[in-house]
Design an enzyme around this catalytic site. Structure first.
Site, PDB file in Angstrom:
ATOM      1  CD  GLU A   1      -4.783   1.637  -3.592  1.00  0.00           C
ATOM      2  OE1 GLU A   1      -4.962   1.012  -2.529  1.00  0.00           O
ATOM      3  OE2 GLU A   1      -4.981   2.847  -3.717  1.00  0.00           O
TER       4      GLU A   1
ATOM      5  CG  ASP B   1      -1.855   1.162   1.262  1.00  0.00           C
ATOM      6  OD1 ASP B   1      -2.358   1.532   0.192  1.00  0.00           O
ATOM      7  OD2 ASP B   1      -2.089   1.712   2.358  1.00  0.00           O
TER       8      ASP B   1
ATOM      9  CG  ASP C   1      -1.065   3.161   6.350  1.00  0.00           C
ATOM     10  OD1 ASP C   1      -1.289   3.939   5.419  1.00  0.00           O
ATOM     11  OD2 ASP C   1      -1.185   3.482   7.553  1.00  0.00           O
TER      12      ASP C   1
END
Lengths: 171, 171
Positions: free
Chosen positions: A71, A11, A144
């Site tokens: 991502e 992330d 996170d």
């Protein structure tokens, strides 16, 4: 094709970068490790980028994943942080490519749909399902970290499906 | 403080990344080298990022600059290309930091103002002035290359001014 895969999920972020490693196959996921890398905002940008890269490289060396999942960064994200997010993602992707590890990219809605069944689930629902899917209800981890684990789980589920559709790799 | 500085300027991009090296002091700039790195869009992102990093690292090794100057990337840029621009910039910044070379960042208008006197000059005017300032009227180079040289010249001018104001480095 091996039935069990190990995935490192990232992330990306400069202030906080979530790293999560899971192992398993569609429907079965086990927690291997989780971490959050923080870099202070008063550090020169280059040092922040190298800190992220070193942390990801260390986790790759320790956990030996088959694939790195990150991502997809959209420019529609928060404009104040999107540059740092894109640049932290670049360091993670480069760290994987440097070691010959394929990189897979998922959108936030793909990740949410994979772990909660709903593409617009909120962060707490994602975190709840990550703990449930990994059978770690007491896992203490910031968002996170659970987001990174969700990415890794998403790749475990979707990557296998993509494997069946297209012979030739996970990326 | 040495009176002559060597600067590597980077106009970041994944499709085309401009690299320009100049040497001199405020008012005097000499061309050292110029290059444009291209990466095909059908290459995996990780390999494109590593290609940019390797090219910048090679130019740093060959030209031994005192500082690397890169354009500040705004999220207001073309949204279709801004992510690639930010990520290519990250690779250049990391390549410099890895070698202990300070990184300076300039906005497009600072660069234009430094070489043309006008912060909203167009690309052809920037290219014209780069050739004039470097005394290379016949230089054949695409806009990415002249933009990288403009960044390096901007750092040569502005960096010296910042040096006088704040004792302690160029970044």
């Amino acid at each position: 094709m091996r039935s069990t895969r190990r995935v490192i999920g990232i992330d990306p972020g400069l202030t906080r970068c979530g790293i999560g490693v899971v192992e398993g196959r569609p429907g079965v996921a086990r927690l291997v490790g989780v971490d959050v890398v923080r870099t202070p905002s008063d550090l020169p940008l280059g040092e922040r980028l190298l800190t992220v890269e070193t942390a990801v490289a260390d986790w790759i060396a320790r956990s030996r994943p088959d694939v790195l999942a990150v991502e997809r960064v959209f420019s529609q994200h928060n404009v104040r942080t999107v540059m740092g997010t894109a640049q932290a993602a670049a360091m993670a992707i480069a760290a994987a490519s440097r070691r010959g590890i394929p990189v897979a990219v998922h959108t936030p809605s793909e990740v949410k749909a994979a772990v909660t069944g709903h593409g617009r689930a909120d962060k707490s629902q994602v975190a709840f399902m990550v703990r449930r899917l990994l059978c770690t209800p007491g896992l203490v981890a910031p968002p996170d970290a659970t987001d990174a684990l969700a990415l890794a789980i998403c790749q475990l589920w979707r990557g296998a499906a993509l494997d069946r559709l297209a012979v030739g790799g996970w990326s």
